[in-house]
Motif scaffolding. Structure first.
Motif, PDB file in Angstrom:
ATOM      1  N   PRO A   4     -61.466  20.668  53.845  1.00  0.00           N
ATOM      2  CA  PRO A   4     -61.926  22.199  54.657  1.00  0.00           C
ATOM      3  C   PRO A   4     -63.209  22.977  54.574  1.00  0.00           C
ATOM      4  O   PRO A   4     -63.369  23.441  55.813  1.00  0.00           O
ATOM      5  N   ARG A   5     -63.542  22.864  53.861  1.00  0.00           N
ATOM      6  CA  ARG A   5     -65.400  23.364  53.299  1.00  0.00           C
ATOM      7  C   ARG A   5     -65.838  22.937  55.265  1.00  0.00           C
ATOM      8  O   ARG A   5     -66.724  23.579  55.177  1.00  0.00           O
ATOM      9  N   THR A   6     -66.179  21.483  55.200  1.00  0.00           N
ATOM     10  CA  THR A   6     -67.071  21.068  55.709  1.00  0.00           C
ATOM     11  C   THR A   6     -66.477  20.759  56.972  1.00  0.00           C
ATOM     12  O   THR A   6     -67.411  21.066  57.623  1.00  0.00           O
ATOM     13  N   GLU A   7     -65.494  20.301  56.912  1.00  0.00           N
ATOM     14  CA  GLU A   7     -64.690  21.253  58.389  1.00  0.00           C
ATOM     15  C   GLU A   7     -64.776  22.179  59.298  1.00  0.00           C
ATOM     16  O   GLU A   7     -65.436  22.414  59.960  1.00  0.00           O
ATOM     17  N   GLY A   8     -64.852  22.968  57.922  1.00  0.00           N
ATOM     18  CA  GLY A   8     -65.115  24.577  58.456  1.00  0.00           C
ATOM     19  C   GLY A   8     -66.378  24.816  58.706  1.00  0.00           C
ATOM     20  O   GLY A   8     -66.707  25.593  59.486  1.00  0.00           O
ATOM     21  N   LEU A   9     -67.349  24.852  57.962  1.00  0.00           N
ATOM     22  CA  LEU A   9     -68.665  24.911  57.817  1.00  0.00           C
ATOM     23  C   LEU A   9     -68.887  24.030  59.571  1.00  0.00           C
ATOM     24  O   LEU A   9     -70.033  24.296  60.427  1.00  0.00           O
ATOM     25  N   ASN A  10     -68.140  22.933  59.638  1.00  0.00           N
ATOM     26  CA  ASN A  10     -68.783  22.100  61.079  1.00  0.00           C
ATOM     27  C   ASN A  10     -68.620  22.660  62.052  1.00  0.00           C
ATOM     28  O   ASN A  10     -69.570  23.414  63.314  1.00  0.00           O
ATOM     29  N   VAL A  11     -67.380  23.461  62.556  1.00  0.00           N
ATOM     30  CA  VAL A  11     -67.506  24.198  62.897  1.00  0.00           C
ATOM     31  C   VAL A  11     -67.385  25.695  63.272  1.00  0.00           C
ATOM     32  O   VAL A  11     -67.857  26.469  64.774  1.00  0.00           O
ATOM     33  N   PHE A  12     -67.889  26.082  62.006  1.00  0.00           N
ATOM     34  CA  PHE A  12     -69.038  27.268  62.237  1.00  0.00           C
ATOM     35  C   PHE A  12     -70.459  27.168  62.767  1.00  0.00           C
ATOM     36  O   PHE A  12     -70.364  27.753  63.881  1.00  0.00           O
ATOM     37  N   ARG A  13     -70.199  25.782  61.939  1.00  0.00           N
ATOM     38  CA  ARG A  13     -72.462  25.921  62.811  1.00  0.00           C
ATOM     39  C   ARG A  13     -71.813  25.985  64.398  1.00  0.00           C
ATOM     40  O   ARG A  13     -73.044  26.044  65.567  1.00  0.00           O
ATOM     41  N   ASP A  14     -71.061  24.623  65.359  1.00  0.00           N
ATOM     42  CA  ASP A  14     -71.112  24.975  66.832  1.00  0.00           C
ATOM     43  C   ASP A  14     -70.284  25.856  67.032  1.00  0.00           C
ATOM     44  O   ASP A  14     -71.137  25.897  68.330  1.00  0.00           O
ATOM     45  N   MET A  15     -69.960  27.209  66.541  1.00  0.00           N
ATOM     46  CA  MET A  15     -69.505  27.447  67.328  1.00  0.00           C
ATOM     47  C   MET A  15     -71.019  28.665  67.335  1.00  0.00           C
ATOM     48  O   MET A  15     -70.645  29.869  68.374  1.00  0.00           O
ATOM     49  N   LEU A  16     -70.724  29.440  66.461  1.00  0.00           N
ATOM     50  CA  LEU A  16     -72.311  30.192  65.953  1.00  0.00           C
ATOM     51  C   LEU A  16     -73.461  29.276  66.230  1.00  0.00           C
ATOM     52  O   LEU A  16     -73.690  29.441  64.495  1.00  0.00           O
ATOM     53  N   PRO A  17     -74.091  28.559  67.055  1.00  0.00           N
ATOM     54  CA  PRO A  17     -75.114  27.360  66.501  1.00  0.00           C
ATOM     55  C   PRO A  17     -76.549  28.502  65.413  1.00  0.00           C
ATOM     56  O   PRO A  17     -76.719  29.839  65.798  1.00  0.00           O
ATOM     57  N   GLY A  18     -76.849  28.023  65.104  1.00  0.00           N
ATOM     58  CA  GLY A  18     -78.244  28.249  64.127  1.00  0.00           C
ATOM     59  C   GLY A  18     -77.925  29.806  63.128  1.00  0.00           C
ATOM     60  O   GLY A  18     -79.058  30.460  62.218  1.00  0.00           O
ATOM     61  N   LEU A  19     -76.440  29.397  62.532  1.00  0.00           N
ATOM     62  CA  LEU A  19     -76.360  31.016  61.654  1.00  0.00           C
ATOM     63  C   LEU A  19     -75.947  30.138  60.257  1.00  0.00           C
ATOM     64  O   LEU A  19     -76.370  30.281  58.986  1.00  0.00           O
ATOM     65  N   VAL A  20     -75.924  29.149  60.265  1.00  0.00           N
ATOM     66  CA  VAL A  20     -75.486  28.800  59.011  1.00  0.00           C
ATOM     67  C   VAL A  20     -76.496  26.640  58.707  1.00  0.00           C
ATOM     68  O   VAL A  20     -76.117  25.618  59.933  1.00  0.00           O
ATOM     69  N   PRO A  21     -77.484  26.563  58.201  1.00  0.00           N
ATOM     70  CA  PRO A  21     -78.580  25.789  57.666  1.00  0.00           C
ATOM     71  C   PRO A  21     -77.080  24.452  57.748  1.00  0.00           C
ATOM     72  O   PRO A  21     -76.247  24.627  56.824  1.00  0.00           O
ATOM     73  N   ASP A  22     -77.642  23.406  57.627  1.00  0.00           N
ATOM     74  CA  ASP A  22     -77.201  22.121  58.024  1.00  0.00           C
ATOM     75  C   ASP A  22     -76.889  22.124  56.598  1.00  0.00           C
ATOM     76  O   ASP A  22     -75.748  21.260  56.752  1.00  0.00           O
ATOM     77  N   ASP A  23     -77.737  22.041  55.527  1.00  0.00           N
ATOM     78  CA  ASP A  23     -77.628  22.061  54.638  1.00  0.00           C
ATOM     79  C   ASP A  23     -76.383  22.676  53.528  1.00  0.00           C
ATOM     80  O   ASP A  23     -76.062  22.687  51.628  1.00  0.00           O
ATOM     81  N   ALA A  24     -76.405  24.143  53.783  1.00  0.00           N
ATOM     82  CA  ALA A  24     -75.142  24.693  53.533  1.00  0.00           C
ATOM     83  C   ALA A  24     -73.779  24.390  52.916  1.00  0.00           C
ATOM     84  O   ALA A  24     -73.797  23.713  53.982  1.00  0.00           O
ATOM     85  N   THR A  25     -73.398  24.716  52.442  1.00  0.00           N
ATOM     86  CA  THR A  25     -72.125  24.246  51.478  1.00  0.00           C
ATOM     87  C   THR A  25     -70.730  25.383  51.232  1.00  0.00           C
ATOM     88  O   THR A  25     -70.048  25.032  50.549  1.00  0.00           O
ATOM     89  N   THR A  26     -71.936  26.636  51.299  1.00  0.00           N
ATOM     90  CA  THR A  26     -70.945  27.951  51.172  1.00  0.00           C
ATOM     91  C   THR A  26     -71.750  29.175  51.724  1.00  0.00           C
ATOM     92  O   THR A  26     -73.041  28.524  52.023  1.00  0.00           O
ATOM     93  N   LEU A  27     -71.160  30.466  52.365  1.00  0.00           N
ATOM     94  CA  LEU A  27     -72.016  31.269  52.839  1.00  0.00           C
ATOM     95  C   LEU A  27     -72.156  32.622  52.552  1.00  0.00           C
ATOM     96  O   LEU A  27     -72.334  33.000  52.819  1.00  0.00           O
ATOM     97  N   ARG A  28     -72.179  32.233  50.710  1.00  0.00           N
ATOM     98  CA  ARG A  28     -71.838  33.550  49.704  1.00  0.00           C
ATOM     99  C   ARG A  28     -73.409  34.781  49.739  1.00  0.00           C
ATOM    100  O   ARG A  28     -73.624  32.905  49.957  1.00  0.00           O
ATOM    101  N   ASP A  29     -72.757  35.292  49.822  1.00  0.00           N
ATOM    102  CA  ASP A  29     -74.235  36.076  49.125  1.00  0.00           C
ATOM    103  C   ASP A  29     -74.429  36.826  48.024  1.00  0.00           C
ATOM    104  O   ASP A  29     -75.339  37.246  48.022  1.00  0.00           O
ATOM    105  N   GLY A  30     -74.120  36.589  47.320  1.00  0.00           N
ATOM    106  CA  GLY A  30     -73.824  36.881  45.840  1.00  0.00           C
ATOM    107  C   GLY A  30     -73.106  38.902  46.026  1.00  0.00           C
ATOM    108  O   GLY A  30     -73.461  38.985  44.403  1.00  0.00           O
ATOM    109  N   GLY A  31     -73.272  39.118  47.085  1.00  0.00           N
ATOM    110  CA  GLY A  31     -72.044  40.916  47.139  1.00  0.00           C
ATOM    111  C   GLY A  31     -70.895  40.774  47.001  1.00  0.00           C
ATOM    112  O   GLY A  31     -70.653  39.595  46.205  1.00  0.00           O
TER     113      GLY A  31
END
Length: 123
Positions: A4-31
């Motif tokens: 689900p994480r890999t699939e989710g990141l792929n869908v997210f990247r496809d629908m919002l291009p440029g928002l998620v780096p290709d090598d990202a495995t998480t979108l956490r920001d530490g907040g």
């Protein structure tokens, strides 16, 4: 099928291009509650948006309707842009807003109109 994480990141990247780096495995920001984004990636984008039963265009229509009813205007702004990427036209987005006025109420549709104008000002 991918996890689900890999699939989710792929869908997210496809629908919002440029928002998620290709090598990202998480979108956490530490907040505060930063795991929430990974839950969304895994469960919403990875498990729901990646399902084969509806195309992304149809999922965008359903999502916009639900978010209008919930008056989730911050989420709507993202999903209006996603809807365009998924093949909806401005006219179709307008029609969803009009239609939801009858089912979710005029105030919800009015809030959605404002969100759409802000999110799609350059479209």
């Amino acid at each position: 099928m991918a996890d689900p994480r890999t699939e989710g990141l792929n869908v997210f990247r496809d629908m919002l291009p440029g928002l998620v780096p290709d090598d990202a495995t998480t979108l956490r920001d530490g907040g505060i509650a930063d795991e929430l984004i990974d839950l969304g990636v895994d469960h919403v984008f990875g498990a729901l948006w990646a399902r084969p039963g509806l195309d992304r265009r149809s999922r965008s229509l359903a999502t916009i309707g639900a978010l209008i009813a919930l008056r989730a205007t911050d989420e709507l702004k993202s999903h209006f842009r996603i809807a365009l990427r998924n093949g909806l036209s401005i006219t179709e987005i307008e029609e969803v807003i009009y239609h939801m006025a009858g089912y979710a109420g005029y105030p919800a549709a009015n809030a959605a109109q404002k969100a759409a104008r802000e999110a799609l000002a350059d479209s």
